[in-house]
Design a protein around this motif. Structure first.
Motif, PDB file in Angstrom:
ATOM      1  N   LYS A 977       0.862  -1.118  -0.126  1.00 47.58           N
ATOM      2  CA  LYS A 977      -0.029   0.081  -0.025  1.00 47.58           C
ATOM      3  C   LYS A 977       0.973   1.169  -0.028  1.00 47.58           C
ATOM      4  CE  LYS A 977      -3.585   2.561   2.342  1.00 47.58           C
ATOM      5  NZ  LYS A 977      -4.769   2.280   3.552  1.00 47.58           N
ATOM      6  N   ASN A1010      -8.776  -2.210   5.423  1.00 49.06           N
ATOM      7  CA  ASN A1010      -8.849  -0.839   4.660  1.00 49.06           C
ATOM      8  C   ASN A1010      -8.207  -0.945   3.606  1.00 49.06           C
ATOM      9  OD1 ASN A1010     -10.164   1.122   6.172  1.00 49.06           O
ATOM     10  ND2 ASN A1010      -8.664   1.110   7.725  1.00 49.06           N
ATOM     11  N   TYR A1011      -7.024  -1.640   3.098  1.00 50.96           N
ATOM     12  CA  TYR A1011      -6.323  -1.696   2.186  1.00 50.96           C
ATOM     13  C   TYR A1011      -7.165  -2.711   1.259  1.00 50.96           C
ATOM     14  CZ  TYR A1011      -2.530  -2.862  -1.142  1.00 50.96           C
ATOM     15  OH  TYR A1011      -1.731  -3.123  -2.227  1.00 50.96           O
ATOM     16  N   CYS A1013     -10.257  -2.490   1.008  1.00 50.20           N
ATOM     17  CA  CYS A1013     -11.272  -1.531   0.356  1.00 50.20           C
ATOM     18  C   CYS A1013     -10.743  -0.695  -0.722  1.00 50.20           C
ATOM     19  CB  CYS A1013     -12.023  -0.645   1.411  1.00 50.20           C
ATOM     20  SG  CYS A1013     -12.921  -1.580   2.766  1.00 50.20           S
ATOM     21  N   ASP A1014      -9.551  -0.414  -0.387  1.00 50.28           N
ATOM     22  CA  ASP A1014      -8.869   0.629  -1.441  1.00 50.28           C
ATOM     23  C   ASP A1014      -8.939  -0.226  -3.006  1.00 50.28           C
ATOM     24  OD1 ASP A1014      -8.187   2.112   0.359  1.00 50.28           O
ATOM     25  OD2 ASP A1014      -6.054   1.711   0.606  1.00 50.28           O
ATOM     26  N   LEU A1015      -8.402  -1.425  -2.583  1.00 49.32           N
ATOM     27  CA  LEU A1015      -8.245  -2.213  -3.864  1.00 49.32           C
ATOM     28  C   LEU A1015      -9.463  -2.355  -4.606  1.00 49.32           C
ATOM     29  CD1 LEU A1015      -5.550  -4.831  -2.482  1.00 49.32           C
ATOM     30  CD2 LEU A1015      -4.962  -3.255  -4.072  1.00 49.32           C
ATOM     31  N   GLU A1017     -12.273  -0.760  -4.338  1.00 48.98           N
ATOM     32  CA  GLU A1017     -12.954   0.557  -4.654  1.00 48.98           C
ATOM     33  C   GLU A1017     -12.229   1.003  -5.920  1.00 48.98           C
ATOM     34  OE1 GLU A1017     -12.630   3.033  -1.414  1.00 48.98           O
ATOM     35  OE2 GLU A1017     -13.965   1.922  -0.077  1.00 48.98           O
ATOM     36  N   SER A1018     -11.167   0.649  -6.137  1.00 44.93           N
ATOM     37  CA  SER A1018     -10.452   1.060  -7.390  1.00 44.93           C
ATOM     38  C   SER A1018     -10.494  -0.037  -8.438  1.00 44.93           C
ATOM     39  CB  SER A1018      -8.862   1.176  -7.033  1.00 44.93           C
ATOM     40  OG  SER A1018      -8.308   0.192  -6.717  1.00 44.93           O
ATOM     41  N   ASN A1020      -9.463  -2.854  -8.752  1.00 53.70           N
ATOM     42  CA  ASN A1020      -8.338  -3.861  -8.914  1.00 53.70           C
ATOM     43  C   ASN A1020      -8.625  -5.127  -9.536  1.00 53.70           C
ATOM     44  OD1 ASN A1020      -6.095  -5.631  -8.533  1.00 53.70           O
ATOM     45  ND2 ASN A1020      -5.016  -3.924  -7.634  1.00 53.70           N
ATOM     46  N   CYS A1053     -14.010   1.592   8.233  1.00 57.58           N
ATOM     47  CA  CYS A1053     -13.938   0.573   7.559  1.00 57.58           C
ATOM     48  C   CYS A1053     -15.113  -0.269   7.224  1.00 57.58           C
ATOM     49  CB  CYS A1053     -12.776  -0.373   8.315  1.00 57.58           C
ATOM     50  SG  CYS A1053     -12.210  -1.567   7.143  1.00 57.58           S
ATOM     51  N   ARG A1056     -17.082   1.311   4.568  1.00 60.60           N
ATOM     52  CA  ARG A1056     -16.776   1.016   3.251  1.00 60.60           C
ATOM     53  C   ARG A1056     -17.222  -0.552   2.828  1.00 60.60           C
ATOM     54  NH1 ARG A1056     -10.656   2.680   3.212  1.00 60.60           N
ATOM     55  NH2 ARG A1056     -10.821   2.536   1.191  1.00 60.60           N
TER      56      ARG A1056
END
Length: 1093
Positions: A977, A1010-1011, A1013-1015, A1017-1018, A1020, A1053, A1056
């Motif tokens: 991340k 959290n990471y 969710c980042d992935l 949401e983008s 991936n 979190c 999300r």
């Protein structure tokens, strides 16, 4: 002359049995100026025509004056007067006809010499040494006695000349110990020799040199005991306690003598108990040395058991309604206590085989006293023989339960005692294995109406049983238990009204409380069965002899209220509070030792837990008595040995020997109550938060000085715990008020960390200090604070290394054995615990002050680097790494200037054999990636394969490894991340997904979610998979996270993750596919997430 006559009258009145006369005389005496006092007292001692008791009193007072006020009076006297006093004393010893007075003048001379040795060890009264030498060689027995008496009283009399005179001292003692004509000289010489040994307890060479005096001391012990004098025997006990190694060359003889005296029924009980005390004390102070003498220990066991059989027949026993305190001088109590201590001292592996046969035989003896002693012995050894008895608990318990049916009530009582003791010693194994047998046996024994004393003890055993009983085990018995207790309570209430007996009722009320406390909400159905009667007792049991019953009933009501909860208790709550407050208004009339006080104080705190914020309205009434009790000042006194002999421990005094003929006495009454009250203040601050703000100031003023209250550990712990809680309460008053309060505490807390002697209390103080700093944040410590704190932490770390070396040295000792190793391991755990608190404090400082605290930290740097050296124990390396983790997390990028010290060890520790060390290292890699800055990039790259290796190891998910492994998984996530350039993300991601979710380490779990969710949401592609084929896997990860409570409602979190789920929900087919792969629990978890987030 008239003045002197008046003074004699005053001395007489100081001994008056009439309190008022005595008090008045003490005031008059205290007001006489020091110099005049000395003159008058010396005249009185010298005046042979005065009454003997007046002269004795004068001698005692002069000694006390020198002992307590030497510095205030003596140096200010004119030199010729000082010389006159010295001459006078030595003349007096030589000319005095009365042996008693002569002895007292010797005490004065010894006291004066003690005060005339300067800081360099020079004796400022050389004449007294010449007097000693002359007198020891004198023809007069009285003078030889005087010389020995002075030397016994103050063995340090030679000051810095001691080494020079060592041979002379030894010769003097040997010569006197061999004085065939005069037994008193032999006795005194032996006591003086013992006193000399004790005052040189740390001088190994000297002890060795004087070891050939021991046979003479032992001979004197033997002789004097048969003359009815146990003073030398007491000295031997002191040697066993303070200088046990001195006995080693003659240990066999010492033990044989002690055993012989202990077995001799012609001697007094006190002497036999003292002889036994020599062996028991050695089991505590020199266990390994004693374990080599198996045969003697084995012979001493039957001695202890036969003492326990020494019981009186007492017709009234079973009906007694007042529990008289144990008679501590009785052989039975002494034997039992000795057995308990020797089992703890020497260990069960050594002691149980010696004892087991004897106990079994005793239990089969037709005489009840033997059966009673056997059962009491079983209770006594449980703590010391824990492991060994646990292995044969089945046979022990089955056997003991038979005695609940014994024909003799006192044996049934002893059986209850053994069950109660085992329920505590072996909890919760005991409860899990024997619940059915034990509960039914105790309930049956409680039916024994004709023997209330047995009934009460069965109820007491039941309390011990339920206190440590797992709730699930107790529930099936609730109905039966409650019915029994209710029937007995009703019957005993009748008895109280008709006959005034209360013993069983007191215990039953507590049994009910204990059952409710364990059963919690399951007690609700029985609430109405008990509450009316209990309230009735509190309202009506107002006579003085019912104080304890009333106190215990108050405790019971509040525990039931806590068990059943606010909803059920609420209708009664205000009535109960009114009842308590009614006692409260009469509170000022209660005597200080009234047992109701501490019950009441604890009950309010429980009411506070039940009522929460609504309790605030009662604070104005409750706080007065609570503060009064928390402010109790104990009576203390500094006494010398002479005075001690006149004060006994029965009046509630306890003594600590300070060496050098001085003792510290404290009256323990009220101490427990004070500790309880302080604990309750902590409870209010915790429960009521800002609702307690009105009282924070007075409580802080009370608590800060109590950090130094060395008479009771519990009081200091409460004082420490209260500090961060009071700061939280005071927050609502704004930053200025808060800072003032913190300034009032801060110095005292730092000083307490430096001076606290008890490691358990110390860890509490350090923990609280760390919490305070986190609360107060940047700027809360000034330069002086930092300087002092730095010095103290440095000291703690240095001490940590020193203690390790000392333990290594003990492993080389000739008496080292596996039991010694166990003790050393315990000490080690204690030490490590303090190390964790050093780490806590540094963590709070780093997180509050960030990089600007690094220059201060450098004074500790080398010591922390020592902790992480490869050869150090794993706990040292773990905590050393944790401290460097904090430096990286809170003080980067500057932290890199210390990288040379910790980076290599940290990366090497990723593959350490200890999971705790791996965990600390992996966390370190994570914070390097997240906070460390550019400089750490190459190390993040280097760490990835090492982390992956740990995660993929065969047993990485086993119980002991899982936390370290999860930290490694989280660290890999953080590198991807925050430092994606350090790792080929696309290659590692699929692996990383397969390792999720984290179930054990909740904090790291949040980072990974959290990471994730980042992935997602983008969008991936690797995470979602071709055509979103990974989504079912992701759903099961999320569901498991909810089930394991790794995802908390209050986290951003969880919102999300809920959104991710909702997005899938709208596309019908994909949703069905994802949900169909989940089991029932997982499906419910996904539903919960959608409902709450």
């Amino acid at each position: 002359m008239a003045e002197q006559q008046q003074f004699y009258l005053l001395l007489g009145n100081l001994m008056s049995p009439d309190n008022n006369i005595r008090k008045q005389s003490e005031e008059t005496y205290d007001n006489i100026p020091g110099q005049t006092k000395i003159t008058l007292l010396l005249q009185a001692i010298r005046d042979a025509s005065a009454a003997e008791e007046v002269r004795q009193m004068a001698a005692v007072l002069l000694r006390r004056l020198l002992s307590s006020s030497f510095d205030e009076i003596y140096p200010g006297l004119p030199p010729d007067m000082q010389t006159a006093i010295k001459t006078e004393l030595l003349m007096g010893i030589q000319s005095e006809a009365s042996p008693n007075i002569r002895k007292k003048i010797c005490d004065i001379a010894a006291e004066l010499t003690r005060n005339l040795i300067d800081d360099d060890g020079n004796n400022q009264w050389p004449e007294v040494l010449k007097f000693l030498f002359d007198s020891v060689n004198s023809q007069s027995v009285g003078l030889r006695e005087s010389a020995l008496h002075i030397f016994w009283n103050f063995p340090g009399i030679f000051g810095n000349q001691q080494q020079h005179y060592l041979e002379v001292i030894k010769r003097m003692l040997v010569q006197c110990m061999q004085d065939q004509e005069n037994p008193p000289i032999r006795t005194l010489a032996a006591r003086a020799a013992a006193s000399f040994v004790l005052s040189n307890e740390n001088n190994t060479a000297l002890l060795k040199h004087f070891s050939d005096l021991l046979p003479g001391i032992l001979q004197a012990v033997n002789e004097s005991c048969y003359q009815g004098d146990d003073s030398v025997l007491k000295s031997l006990v002191e040697i066993a306690d303070t200088a046990p190694k001195y006995l080693r060359p003659n240990l066999e003889a010492t033990l044989q003598l002690s055993l012989k005296l202990c077995a001799d029924t012609n001697l007094t009980n006190m002497q036999r108990q003292l002889a036994l005390e020599v062996i028991v004390t050695l089991s505590e102070t020199a266990a390994a040395m004693l374990r080599k003498h198996t045969n003697i220990v084995a012979q001493s066991v039957p001695q202890m058991l036969s003492m326990m059989v020494d019981l009186e027949e007492d017709e009234e026993w079973a009906m007694a309604d007042e529990l008289e305190d144990d008679d501590f001088d009785s052989n039975a109590v002494a034997g039992e206590s000795a057995l308990d201590r020797i089992a703890c001292g020497l260990g069960g592996k050594f002691v149980l085989p010696m004892i087991k046969q004897h106990i079994m035989q005793m239990l089969q003896n037709p005489d009840w006293k033997y059966r009673h002693a056997g059962l009491m012995a079983l209770s006594a050894i449980g703590e010391g023989c824990h492991q060994q008895m646990e292995a044969i608990l089945n046979e022990i318990v089955s056997f003991v339960l038979l005695f609940c049916q014994d024909p003799h009530p006192r044996v049934r009582y002893a059986a209850c005692n053994a069950i109660g003791q085992m329920a505590t010693d072996f909890a919760p194994t005991f409860q899990k294995k024997f619940h059915d047998k034990v509960i039914s046996a105790l309930l049956q024994t409680m039916e024994d109406q004709s023997n209330p004393r047995v009934q009460a003890h069965a109820a007491a055993a039941l309390i011990n049983f339920t206190e440590d009983c797992p709730k699930a085990l107790l529930i099936p018995y609730l109905d039966n238990l409650v019915q029994h207790l209710h029937v007995i309570m009703v019957a005993k209430l009748q008895e109280l009204i008709q006959k005034g007996t209360k013993l069983v009722l007191e215990q039953v009320v507590t049994s009910i409380a204990s059952v409710a406390d364990t059963a919690e909400e399951k007690f609700v159905p029985y609430y109405d069965l008990f509450m009316p009667s209990l309230k009735h007792i509190v309202e009506n049991a107002v006579q003085k002899e019912l104080r304890l019953l009333r106190g215990k009933t108050i405790e019971c009501i509040s525990l039931i209220g806590l068990a059943v909860g606010k909803e059920k208790f609420m209708p009664d709550a205000s009535a109960v509070m009114q009842l308590l407050l009614k006692t409260q208004t009469d509170f000022n009339d209660l005597e200080d030792d009234d047992p109701q006080i501490s019950y009441m104080i604890s009950a309010w705190a429980r009411m506070c837990k039940i009522l929460g914020k609504e309790f605030q309205q009662y604070l104005p009434v409750v706080m007065g008595p609570l503060m009064k009790t928390a402010s109790i000042k104990p009576e203390v006194a500094l006494l010398d040995t002479q005075d001690m002999e006149n004060m006994c421990e029965d009046d509630g005094w306890e003594f600590v020997n300070l060496g050098d003929q001085q003792s510290f006495g404290i009256k323990t009454a009220g101490l427990e109550e004070k500790a309880t009250a302080c604990q309750m203040l902590v409870c209010y601050a915790k429960e009521l938060k800002e609702g307690f703000v009105e009282y924070t100031e007075q409580v802080v003023k009370l608590m800060v000085p109590l950090l130094k209250f060395y008479f009771h550990d519990g009081v200091r712990v409460a004082a420490a715990e209260s500090m961060p809680l009071l700061l939280e309460c005071a927050r609502v008053r704004g930053p200025e008020y808060l800072t003032q309060m913190w300034h009032f505490m801060c110095d005292a807390l730092i000083k307490a960390i430096g001076t606290e002697p008890d490691s358990d209390v110390l860890s509490e103080i350090m923990h609280s200090f760390a919490k305070c700093i986190e609360l107060m944040g940047d700027g809360c410590l000034n330069n002086e604070h930092f300087e002092e704190l730095g010095g103290i932490l440095k000291g703690k770390l240095e001490e940590h290394f020193k203690n390790q070396e000392l333990r290594q040295a003990k492993r080389q000792d000739e008496d080292y054995d596996e039991q010694v190793e166990e003790t050393l391991q315990d000490e080690d755990e204690n030490d490590v615990y303090i190390l964790t608190k050093v780490s806590d404090i540094l963590h709070s400082v780093f997180s509050s002050y960030k990089e600007k605290v690094l220059p201060w930290f450098e004074q500790l740097l080398q010591l922390i680097v020592n902790l992480i050296c490869p050869h150090r124990p794993w706990a040292d390396r773990q905590w050393g790494l944790c401290i460097f983790d904090d430096v990286v997390e809170h003080c980067s990028p500057s932290s890199f200037k210390y990288a040379e010290y910790f980076l290599r060890p940290m990366l090497q520790s990723l593959c350490d054999s200890s999971p705790e060390v791996r965990q600390a290292a992996a966390y370190g890699v994570g914070v390097m990636a997240q906070f460390g800055g550019e400089n750490y990039r190459p190390f993040c790259t280097e760490a990835i394969p090492l982390l992956v290796g740990v995660i993929q190891a065969a047993d990485s998910k086993s119980k002991e490894n899982i936390n370290a492994t999860e930290n490694c998984i989280s660290a890999v996530g953080k590198v991807m991340k925050f430092r994606p350039e350090c790792v080929s993300v696309n290659e590692v991601l699929p692996h990383w997904l397969s390792w999720l979710p984290l179930n054990e380490d909740k904090e790291e779990a949040v980072h990974t979610f959290n990471y994730l969710c980042d992935l997602i949401e983008s969008n991936n592609p690797i995470v979602l998979g071709p055509d979103n084929s990974n989504l079912p896997k992701i759903f099961s990860i999320i569901a498991d996270g909810v089930v394991n409570e790794s995802i908390k409602r209050e986290d951003g979190c969880s919102k999300r993750l809920a959104n991710v789920v909702r997005q899938v929900q709208v596309s019908g087919g994909l949703w069905t596919q994802c949900v169909s792969t989940l089991n029932e629990t997982q499906q419910k978890a996904i539903q919960d997430l959608l409902n709450t987030a």
